[in-house]
Write a protein that holds these residues in place. Sequence first.
Motif, PDB file in Angstrom:
ATOM      1  N   SER A 104     -12.607 -21.061 -47.694  1.00 30.24           N
ATOM      2  CA  SER A 104     -12.892 -21.484 -46.334  1.00 30.24           C
ATOM      3  C   SER A 104     -11.999 -22.626 -45.870  1.00 30.24           C
ATOM      4  N   GLU A 105     -11.584 -23.501 -46.780  1.00 33.72           N
ATOM      5  CA  GLU A 105     -10.730 -24.602 -46.370  1.00 33.72           C
ATOM      6  C   GLU A 105      -9.364 -24.117 -45.908  1.00 33.72           C
ATOM      7  N   TYR A 106      -9.045 -22.844 -46.204  1.00 36.04           N
ATOM      8  CA  TYR A 106      -7.761 -22.293 -45.798  1.00 36.04           C
ATOM      9  C   TYR A 106      -7.884 -21.380 -44.576  1.00 36.04           C
ATOM     10  N   GLN A 107      -9.064 -21.343 -43.955  1.00 32.07           N
ATOM     11  CA  GLN A 107      -9.256 -20.463 -42.813  1.00 32.07           C
ATOM     12  C   GLN A 107      -8.282 -20.754 -41.681  1.00 32.07           C
ATOM     13  N   ARG A 108      -7.826 -21.977 -41.552  1.00 35.15           N
ATOM     14  CA  ARG A 108      -6.903 -22.298 -40.473  1.00 35.15           C
ATOM     15  C   ARG A 108      -5.613 -21.485 -40.564  1.00 35.15           C
ATOM     16  N   TYR A 109      -5.293 -20.950 -41.750  1.00 34.81           N
ATOM     17  CA  TYR A 109      -4.089 -20.142 -41.910  1.00 34.81           C
ATOM     18  C   TYR A 109      -4.351 -18.678 -41.578  1.00 34.81           C
ATOM     19  N   MET A 110      -5.599 -18.331 -41.354  1.00 38.64           N
ATOM     20  CA  MET A 110      -5.966 -16.943 -41.130  1.00 38.64           C
ATOM     21  C   MET A 110      -6.100 -16.611 -39.643  1.00 38.64           C
ATOM     22  N   VAL A 111      -5.538 -17.382 -38.801  1.00 36.25           N
ATOM     23  CA  VAL A 111      -5.663 -17.149 -37.359  1.00 36.25           C
ATOM     24  C   VAL A 111      -4.588 -16.215 -36.889  1.00 36.25           C
ATOM     25  N   ILE A 155       1.960 -21.270 -51.985  1.00 35.28           N
ATOM     26  CA  ILE A 155       1.594 -20.056 -52.714  1.00 35.28           C
ATOM     27  C   ILE A 155       0.434 -19.363 -52.012  1.00 35.28           C
ATOM     28  N   TYR A 156      -0.545 -20.139 -51.530  1.00 37.87           N
ATOM     29  CA  TYR A 156      -1.664 -19.530 -50.815  1.00 37.87           C
ATOM     30  C   TYR A 156      -1.173 -18.791 -49.565  1.00 37.87           C
ATOM     31  N   GLU A 157      -0.244 -19.381 -48.835  1.00 38.77           N
ATOM     32  CA  GLU A 157       0.276 -18.733 -47.630  1.00 38.77           C
ATOM     33  C   GLU A 157       0.970 -17.417 -47.973  1.00 38.77           C
ATOM     34  N   GLN A 158       1.718 -17.395 -49.074  1.00 43.38           N
ATOM     35  CA  GLN A 158       2.360 -16.153 -49.523  1.00 43.38           C
ATOM     36  C   GLN A 158       1.302 -15.120 -49.904  1.00 43.38           C
ATOM     37  N   TYR A 159       0.286 -15.572 -50.636  1.00 43.34           N
ATOM     38  CA  TYR A 159      -0.826 -14.709 -51.049  1.00 43.34           C
ATOM     39  C   TYR A 159      -1.488 -14.094 -49.822  1.00 43.34           C
TER      40      TYR A 159
END
Length: 85
Positions: free
Chosen positions: A78-85, A19-23
Amino acid sequence: MSLDQVNAFYEVLMSDQAIYEQYHQKCCVKGLFGIWDWDKTKIVHFASTLGYTFTEHDLDEAWFGGDPGISDSSLNLSEYQRYMV
């Protein structure tokens, strides 16, 4: 209460990677200088597709209002920053 809806929405985002990735994909655009721009209108719409009801004003209140009902982990992406590259 709408702030409860915002809190619940962010708790789901923090607990479900898919869900976070979709968001992230639907609500965020990489702007100038690598700065990520979050579109509040898209966030409210995305949340509504998951059954949450709140407004952009409610989102502003949750992000910037200092409401003690929001846990630190709810806004710490911040723990999801790896998906923001």
